[in-house]
Enzyme design. Structure first.
Site: not given
Length: 423
Positions: A151, A221, A287, A311
């Protein structure tokens, strides 16, 4: 009482007068409706809690459509200057300008003021319609890094001169051969720094200590992106051990003990740390985390994560407790003292001026503002009133259509109910 005084900061600590001047941005679309309701609720709570000894003086500043119509600019420099000078502000939802220039006014505000934490507390109010069976098990505080990651806005379009230069550099200088379709790719850059990680994780651990929370989970991740998201996890653990010592127990420590002395010894060490009131610093792959917030949300408390993950996580969690209509948010620099508290939803232009939408997001963001000022008595009044009002099924249309036996009220009427229910 005097007309209003500025909040000041010394050594990173807010000095809050009894009559602080707080800038506000009304917001676009439904912004005027929700601000009208929210400001009255916050004023009533302060009046009731402190019997006239404390009072907020609001100072309007402009961003979004209102700013553009007045000045020709979407985010005037004067607005940024005022927030820098007064330290604290609150805002409604803003329209993102169509076309070039500023991609998002919200992102621009965060980056200009270096508001590196997006704080999103997620909790359930009894009676709010929820898609999950036990929404009351969800009680987390998200610390989302606000200035880095994908971002950051370093992004180049397919076919542009910049993207051609960048792909050429990657291929020719760094021998990158993993761009599957180089002729038609847009490219984005993902910066994740040790400094950015450290200040975020520090803020999350400080919050956990101050609020008696049990754990901080680093969500990442890193199994795939080892040098950005994996580094975030490693830097987070390093900071926790280096700066907080015996106040925390990390899963990195657990792994070292397990390797040297076996799993039983590691489990024993963690159990002893928990019994001693130490904060457990752990991590979760994003995840898997998104599954587990549905299947076992009570295992998570404070969460520290990067921008993109944050987000997704913030809005996914908001859905579990009733949606972003009731989700508060704040953007804070814990080092300079600057903070903007905000509605987390969009402008909903089709409802603009209809006095219809739920003002709870900006009201609860106002609660975060009151807590940030140290005005916890006023903040508690609003929370208890919100609990009482929703439990009595007096709600705006978004909740009324999903609740049996609800009384649907307008945006302004919901605010009036909250004021009535303050005791």
């Amino acid at each position: 009482m005097a007309q209003g005084e500025k909040i000041t900061v010394s050594n990173g600590v807010l000095n809050v007068p009894n009559n602080p001047i707080i800038p506000f941005i009304e917001g676009d679309g439904t912004g005027p409706d929700i601000w009208n309701a929210a400001s009255k609720v916050l004023e009533a709570a302060v009046e009731k809690a402190y019997k006239g000894e404390k009072k907020i003086t609001w100072k309007e500043v402009y961003a979004g459509e209102k700013a553009y119509n007045k000045t020709g600019e979407w985010l005037p420099a004067e607005t940024l200057d005022v927030i820098r000078e007064y330290f604290i502000a609150i805002k409604g939802p803003l329209t993102t300008p169509v076309g070039g220039g500023i991609r998002s006014l919200n992102v621009a505000l965060r980056q200009e003021l270096d508001l590196f934490v997006c704080l999103r507390p997620v909790r359930y109010f009894t009676g709010v319609p929820s898609p999950v069976k036990r929404p009351e098990d969800t009680d987390m505080v998200i610390f989302r890094e606000n200035t880095e990651d994908i971002y950051a806005g370093i992004e180049y379009a397919k076919g542009s001169e910049e993207v051609q230069k960048l792909i050429s550099f990657l291929q020719n200088e760094l021998n990158v051969n993993k761009i599957r379709f180089p002729e038609t790719s847009g490219i984005g850059i993902k910066p994740v720094s040790e400094e950015g990680t450290s200040r975020l994780v520090r803020a999350a651990i400080d919050y956990a200590i101050e609020h008696g929370r049990k754990s901080v989970t680093l969500v990442h991740k890193g199994n795939i992106m080892k040098f950005t998201e994996g580094a975030f996890k490693n830097w987070g653990y390093e900071l926790a051990e280096k700066e907080y010592g015996d106040k925390v127990f990390t899963w990195a420590q657990y792994d070292r003990i397990a390797e040297e002395q076996g799993k039983d010894a590691a489990n024993k060490a963690q159990s002893e740390a928990e019994a001693a009131g130490k904060i457990i610093i752990k991590d979760s792959i994003a995840d898997i985390f998104l599954q587990q917030i549905l299947t076992r949300p009570n295992e998570f408390d404070v969460v520290a994560t990067m921008n993109l993950n944050g987000d997704y996580i913030s809005d996914a969690l908001a859905a579990q407790v009733g949606g972003i209509g009731i989700a508060p948010g704040a953007n804070i620099n814990y080092e300079t003292g600057h903070a903007i508290f905000e509605a987390t939803h969009g402008t909903a232009p089709k409802y603009a001026g209809l006095d219809k939408v739920n003002p709870s997001s900006v009201i609860l963001s106002g609660v975060l503002l009151l807590e940030h000022l140290g005005w916890n008595e006023a903040a508690d009044l609003v929370i208890k009133s919100m609990e009482k009002t929703i439990a009595s099924k007096v709600v705006t249309y978004d909740f009324a259509r999903l609740m049996d036996g609800a009384t649907e009220v307008k945006c302004s009427e919901f605010g009036e109910e909250l004021i009535k229910n303050m005791d």
